[in-house]
Write an enzyme that holds these catalytic residues in place. Structure first.
Site, PDB file in Angstrom:
ATOM      1  CE  LYS A 198      31.146  35.554  42.876  1.00 21.85           C
ATOM      2  NZ  LYS A 198      31.995  36.667  42.428  1.00 21.85           N
ATOM      3  NE  ARG A 227      29.721  41.305  36.796  1.00 17.41           N
ATOM      4  CZ  ARG A 227      28.584  40.749  37.207  1.00 17.41           C
ATOM      5  NH1 ARG A 227      27.425  41.271  36.854  1.00 17.41           N
ATOM      6  NH2 ARG A 227      28.599  39.697  37.994  1.00 17.41           N
ATOM      7  CG  ASP A 228      34.449  45.164  37.094  1.00  9.89           C
ATOM      8  OD1 ASP A 228      33.808  44.601  38.000  1.00  9.89           O
ATOM      9  OD2 ASP A 228      35.032  44.551  36.184  1.00  9.89           O
ATOM     10  CG  HIS A 240      33.907  44.284  43.480  1.00  6.19           C
ATOM     11  ND1 HIS A 240      34.963  43.495  43.144  1.00  6.19           N
ATOM     12  CD2 HIS A 240      32.800  43.590  43.104  1.00  6.19           C
ATOM     13  CE1 HIS A 240      34.541  42.374  42.598  1.00  6.19           C
ATOM     14  NE2 HIS A 240      33.225  42.417  42.550  1.00  6.19           N
ATOM     15  CB  SER A 269      36.350  37.244  42.881  1.00  3.14           C
ATOM     16  OG  SER A 269      35.093  37.654  43.303  1.00  3.14           O
ATOM     17  CG  ASP A 274      35.461  37.912  47.554  1.00  2.00           C
ATOM     18  OD1 ASP A 274      34.444  38.422  48.091  1.00  2.00           O
ATOM     19  OD2 ASP A 274      35.463  37.515  46.375  1.00  2.00           O
ATOM     20  CG  HIS A 275      35.369  41.757  46.556  1.00  2.00           C
ATOM     21  ND1 HIS A 275      34.073  42.108  46.236  1.00  2.00           N
ATOM     22  CD2 HIS A 275      35.606  40.583  45.918  1.00  2.00           C
ATOM     23  CE1 HIS A 275      33.562  41.184  45.434  1.00  2.00           C
ATOM     24  NE2 HIS A 275      34.468  40.230  45.229  1.00  2.00           N
ATOM     25  NE  ARG A 313      38.447  38.191  37.531  1.00  2.00           N
ATOM     26  CZ  ARG A 313      37.683  38.417  38.577  1.00  2.00           C
ATOM     27  NH1 ARG A 313      38.030  39.368  39.434  1.00  2.00           N
ATOM     28  NH2 ARG A 313      36.587  37.744  38.771  1.00  2.00           N
ATOM     29  CG  HIS A 322      28.753  42.586  40.135  1.00  2.15           C
ATOM     30  ND1 HIS A 322      29.626  43.656  40.059  1.00  2.15           N
ATOM     31  CD2 HIS A 322      29.499  41.535  40.578  1.00  2.15           C
ATOM     32  CE1 HIS A 322      30.833  43.253  40.443  1.00  2.15           C
ATOM     33  NE2 HIS A 322      30.774  41.980  40.776  1.00  2.15           N
ATOM     34  CG  ASP A 356      30.564  39.736  43.604  1.00  6.27           C
ATOM     35  OD1 ASP A 356      30.918  40.921  43.709  1.00  6.27           O
ATOM     36  OD2 ASP A 356      30.790  39.044  42.604  1.00  6.27           O
ATOM     37  CG  ASP A 393      37.133  35.343  36.222  1.00  6.35           C
ATOM     38  OD1 ASP A 393      37.575  36.309  35.562  1.00  6.35           O
ATOM     39  OD2 ASP A 393      36.362  35.482  37.192  1.00  6.35           O
ATOM     40  NE  ARG A 394      32.935  37.992  34.692  1.00  4.32           N
ATOM     41  CZ  ARG A 394      31.739  37.377  34.808  1.00  4.32           C
ATOM     42  NH1 ARG A 394      31.248  36.711  33.794  1.00  4.32           N
ATOM     43  NH2 ARG A 394      31.073  37.452  35.937  1.00  4.32           N
ATOM     44  CG  ASP A 410      32.357  36.488  46.010  1.00  4.58           C
ATOM     45  OD1 ASP A 410      32.474  37.620  45.513  1.00  4.58           O
ATOM     46  OD2 ASP A 410      33.132  35.543  45.772  1.00  4.58           O
ATOM     47  CG  HIS A 464      37.559  41.315  34.220  1.00  4.08           C
ATOM     48  ND1 HIS A 464      37.618  39.941  34.271  1.00  4.08           N
ATOM     49  CD2 HIS A 464      36.531  41.670  35.019  1.00  4.08           C
ATOM     50  CE1 HIS A 464      36.659  39.479  35.051  1.00  4.08           C
ATOM     51  NE2 HIS A 464      35.979  40.510  35.522  1.00  4.08           N
TER      52      HIS A 464
HETATM   53  O1  3PG Z   1      33.747  39.432  36.696  1.00  3.47           O
HETATM   54  C1  3PG Z   1      32.916  39.993  37.426  1.00  3.47           C
HETATM   55  O2  3PG Z   1      31.809  39.542  37.657  1.00  3.47           O
HETATM   56  C2  3PG Z   1      33.275  41.326  38.030  1.00  3.47           C
HETATM   57  O3  3PG Z   1      34.039  42.065  37.151  1.00  3.47           O
HETATM   58  C3  3PG Z   1      34.104  41.145  39.249  1.00  3.47           C
HETATM   59  O4  3PG Z   1      33.514  40.300  40.140  1.00  3.47           O
HETATM   60  P1  3PG Z   1      34.366  39.280  41.002  1.00  3.47           P
HETATM   61  O5  3PG Z   1      35.742  39.854  41.138  1.00  3.47           O
HETATM   62  O6  3PG Z   1      33.629  39.285  42.327  1.00  3.47           O
HETATM   63  O7  3PG Z   1      34.308  37.968  40.331  1.00  3.47           O
HETATM   64 MN    MN Z   2      34.159  38.232  44.851  1.00  2.00          MN
HETATM   65 MN    MN Z   3      32.120  40.741  41.838  1.00  6.38          MN
END
Ligand code: 3PG
Ligand code: MN
Ligand code: MN
Length: 557
Positions: A364, A170-171, A503, A81, A473-474, A289, A436, A432, A291-292, A28, A140
């Site tokens: 992850k 972070r981004d 990233h 990701s 992945d990036h 996005r 960050h 990754d 996940d968070r 990652d 996000h």
């Molecule tokens: O959510 C995060 O940690 C970053 O904004 C993006 O990281 P990821 O895309 O590698 O999860």
């Molecule tokens: Mn990633």
């Molecule tokens: Mn990341």
């Protein structure tokens, strides 16, 4: 794309199934950056294994991992990701959340859909809240989309709007949160001039407040709930600008990063919070996005909830920018329909009796399961799939940069040796997650560790006569310095190089091999523009199958 109806995989005409399993390994944030200087942690680290892999003719290339090649709105968008693992797992080009929201805003369809109709009854007598990440990172969320939604709401009758903002760093570059607050204040002033009462009400840094993921630490969400919903926080300020200036402690020895600002609440002249969430209010999470924001969505939506004491659970009209989990149907209401991702590689493998072992650490875990499987939670076939999550540490990752790489490596080796699986899929989070933090030394350290883990895994692949496909992945660790746009020289401020926490736009490496891979199997050289979406077809071929026809072409000659 229409969902495939025939899931039968045909044997590949020339490549037979190997004796051993296929290892699919995602490093990652391990980009293949052209700039090879002291700030490229992948380059600086001792990486004898990946160095050797790079030198094998016909078995190494790079892949595009950003921009339109992975379904993002423009080629200025770095990969991430979610889109990376979506593309890797699905083998298809998918219009991603950011692009879908852009289109819905441009056409105005966002304001006529069911989600908007659901929130609009609150516009007259109640408050409309927006909660999300305030930056233009495009991972996000994006500020221009937030501004569009806020303006759109005011034009359509919202009388009272409150913003709950998570600061990024972070981004986007650390320290930029103040700029995003100023821009937002500008938009709010515009609305106030037109008679809409619009204000920032609460906030905090994204890594400590609200935006936890994969249930790594619910306490993060609790702190956000208290600030945004209840109006309780360790710090109270009269305005967001002062909040950020004060909490960042810019003049101190160790300034606080935007990622880690304490939660804060904005109060009025009467010292009462300006925007707690009340019954009847509308709440929009403006991140596209998933996940968070899944955890906050659960706290807002679920009647049964035991992750922390909500103290008060207001009955709101709550929508997500998207539906963040299609299986949980969460949230029930959303502004923009999510991308349709079906016919993923995981589904094909399960429907063809292939046994898969998947492992990563918490940070992850959803990437190699949920995102990989087209934003789908759970198993396709629990008999055939084993998903192992190794709990991540909850400290800042530069303080423990090894993270769980060792444990993941051991789990991967055991799965390869077990003879129980056809595919072993793992993700190493370190390049990754440590990248960050902006901590160069820690990132160099973990790139070397991950290289060592790959070496050990590949030894086991050889031992069991298996095959491997290693990729990323990036980019992230491959550039740790902000740079001059023209000369690419690292930016220096007060004698120090300004770190890059986000990233990168770099492509990623693709390595194939293994003792079980016939010597004549090589990567083709006629697809210079290939990207992450081409990996799934390659994986099927390496497992002895023809790739399903709806997938991007294979990379094998
Ligand atoms: O959510 C995060 O940690 C970053 O904004 C993006 O990281 P990821 O895309 O590698 O999860
Ligand atoms: Mn990633
Ligand atoms: Mn990341």
């Amino acid at each position: 794309m229409a969902a495939p109806t025939d899931f039968t995989l045909k044997p590949h005409p020339t490549i037979s199934k190997g004796e051993g399993p296929l290892l699919v390994c995602v490093l990652d944030g391990f980009g293949e950056n052209k700039i090879k200087d002291d700030y490229n942690a992948v380059h600086v680290a001792e990486t004898p294994c990946t160095d050797a892999l790079r030198a094998v003719p016909g078995r190494f290339r790079t892949l595009k991992a950003h921009g339109t090649a992975v379904g993002l709105p423009s080629d200025d968008d770095m990969g991430n990701s979610e889109v990376g693992h979506n593309a890797l797992g699905a083998g298809q080009l998918i219009d991603q959340g950011a692009a879908l929201v852009d289109k819905a805003l441009a056409s105005g369809s966002i304001f006529s859909g069911e989600g908007w109709q659901y929130v609009s009854p609150a516009f007259g007598a109640n408050t409309l809240h927006f909660i999300g990440l305030l930056s233009d990172g495009g991972v996000h969320s994006r500020t221009d989309q937030l501004h569009g939604c806020v303006r759109g709401a005011a034009e359509r009758g919202a009388k009272r709007i409150r913003l709950h903002i998570l600061t990024d760093g972070r981004d986007v570059p650390d320290g930029s949160s103040l700029k995003f607050v100023e821009e937002l204040e500008g938009v709010l002033a515009e609305l106030q001039a037109k008679g809409c009462d619009a204000k920032i009400a609460s906030g905090g840094g994204r890594m400590g407040v609200t935006m936890d993921r994969y249930e790594a630490d619910w306490n993060i969400v609790k702190k956000g709930w208290e600030a945004h919903v209840l109006g309780e926080a360790p710090h109270y300020f009269k305005d967001a600008h002062t909040a950020i200036k004060t909490l960042r402690k810019d003049d101190s020895e160790k300034p606080v990063s935007d990622q880690w600002l304490d939660p804060f609440v904005i109060v009025g002249e009467d010292n009462a919070p300006v925007g707690t969430v009340q019954d009847g209010d509308a709440v929009v999470i403006f991140n596209f996005r998933a996940d968070r924001v899944i955890e906050l969505s659960k706290a807002l939506e679920y009647a049964e909830f035991d992750k922390f004491d909500r103290k008060r659970w207001p009955q709101t009209r709550f929508v997500g920018m998207m539906q963040y989990d299609g299986d949980l149907k969460l949230p029930t209401n959303y502004l923009v329909p999510p991308p349709a991702i079906s016919g993923t590689s995981g589904e094909f493998l399960a429907k063809n009796g292939q046994r898969t072992f998947v492992c990563s650490e918490t940070q992850k875990f959803g990437h190699v399961t949920f995102f990989w499987n087209g934003n789908r939670s759970g198993y396709f076939d629990e008999e055939l799939e084993t998903y192992v999550e190794i709990p991540s540490d909850t400290v800042p990752f530069n303080e423990a940069p090894d993270m769980k790489a060792r444990e993941i490596c051991e789990a991967g080796k055991a799965a390869l040796r077990s003879g129980k699986y056809d595919q072993v899929r793992i993700n190493f989070a370190n390049p990754d997650m440590v990248g960050h933090t902006g901590d160069l030394a820690a990132t160099v350290h973990c790139c070397a560790l991950v290289d060592q883990c790959v070496k050990e895994l590949l030894e086991v692949v050889d031992e069991v006569k298996g095959r491997f496909l290693v990729t990323a992945d990036h980019g992230n660790a491959d550039d740790m310095a902000q740079r001059d746009k023209k000369t690419k020289a690292p930016l220096v401020q007060e004698g120090k190089v300004v770190s890059l926490t986000s990233h990168t736009l770099a492509p990623v490496p693709l390595f194939i091999g293994g003792a079980g891979l016939p010597a004549d199997i090589k990567l083709r050289d006629d697809l210079p523009e290939a990207g992450l979406g081409n990996v799934a077809a390659t994986v099927f071929n390496l497992m002895g199958f023809e790739a399903p026809s709806h997938m991007q072409p294979t990379l094998l000659a």
